[in-house]
Write an enzyme that holds these catalytic residues in place. Sequence first.
Site: not given
Ligand SMILES: NC(=O)c1ccc[n+]([C@@H]2O[C@H](COP(=O)([O-])OP(=O)(O)OC[C@H]3O[C@@H](n4cnc5c(N)ncnc54)[C@H](O)[C@@H]3O)[C@@H](O)[C@H]2O)c1
Length: 281
Positions: A37, A63, A156, A160
């Site tokens: 992370d 990152d 976004y 995706k």
């Molecule tokens: N939660 C949902 O319902 C949902 C829906 C559609 C897609 N997604 C996708 O699922 C994945 C996870 O989403 P989530 O909801 O768990 O998000 P979240 O924000 O809860 O967790 C994402 C994690 O990624 C880390 N992060 C962000 N940018 C970063 C970077 N540049 N480098 C390294 N780490 C980084 C953040 O610190 C965080 O810990 C993402 O790809 C998101 O687009 C989630």
Amino acid sequence: MDRLKGRVAIITGSGQGIGRGIAHRFAKEGARIVVSDWKVHRGERVCAELHEMGAEAISIPADISSREDIEGLVEGAVEAFDGVDILVNNAQTFTPNVPFEEKTDEMWTVSLLTGPLATFWSMRAVHPVMKARGGGRIINFASLNGELGQRLTVDYNASKEAIRTITKTAAREWGHDGILVNAIAPGAASPVYQAWAKRQPEMAAEQERKKPIQRAGDPELDIGGVALFLASDDSRYLTGHTLFVDGGAWLGPSRERVQDDPEQWRRPEHFARIDWNRRDD
Ligand SMILES: NC(=O)c1ccc[n+]([C@@H]2O[C@H](COP(=O)([O-])OP(=O)(O)OC[C@H]3O[C@@H](n4cnc5c(N)ncnc54)[C@H](O)[C@@H]3O)[C@@H](O)[C@H]2O)c1
């Protein structure tokens, strides 16, 4: 138990949310986890949770908008565990939700760097490692927003959908290397979702009500289980797919006007009462 015994999994963005859920699920199945992370404290916290469970895990902060960081992450994993079997490209940096015409070049840059480019860079970096091992699994992250062209998230959405075609292309090119590549488009109550739902409780409740399975997904139990399937031998003949793991939200709104309330749409007066076999019309 032990469906991933000894396998090495890199999970980006596993400091919270879906990535953390997958890390927990994989660890319970015996995988060795590389938690990553950009928020160092988050990665370390999850790593400590995994150690408490008795799992082997290390934290390598990265990152994903930096190619050097991603290459360093893969190198670090190989150094620590002598290879990589599973790559989960879960992290993505989100940009503000604003109308199409208010999206800036900076927002686009963040979405494209942390979406398709990061996914491409990490896949390119693990390819020789997985090929040398005779194969591997890559799980990328898409979104229903992209499929539907959802409002307020054009950058976004584009990032995706690009990830989905990267997934298909790599599946085609690397199948003969034993590397299977699939994507998950999740719906889950991660912290980012919970923060949004807290700000917009009515909208969140309506969103859940509209799905066939009327609840938010659980990062570990609902998304982690499908990620486990994609990482395990059970999916050895599956590649190039996007699995929408979202309680059926991907089906979209039903065409009946009374769609959301089962008490309503089950009532006989709402059925289409057309007898197509009648000959006297
Ligand atoms: N939660 C949902 O319902 C949902 C829906 C559609 C897609 N997604 C996708 O699922 C994945 C996870 O989403 P989530 O909801 O768990 O998000 P979240 O924000 O809860 O967790 C994402 C994690 O990624 C880390 N992060 C962000 N940018 C970063 C970077 N540049 N480098 C390294 N780490 C980084 C953040 O610190 C965080 O810990 C993402 O790809 C998101 O687009 C989630």
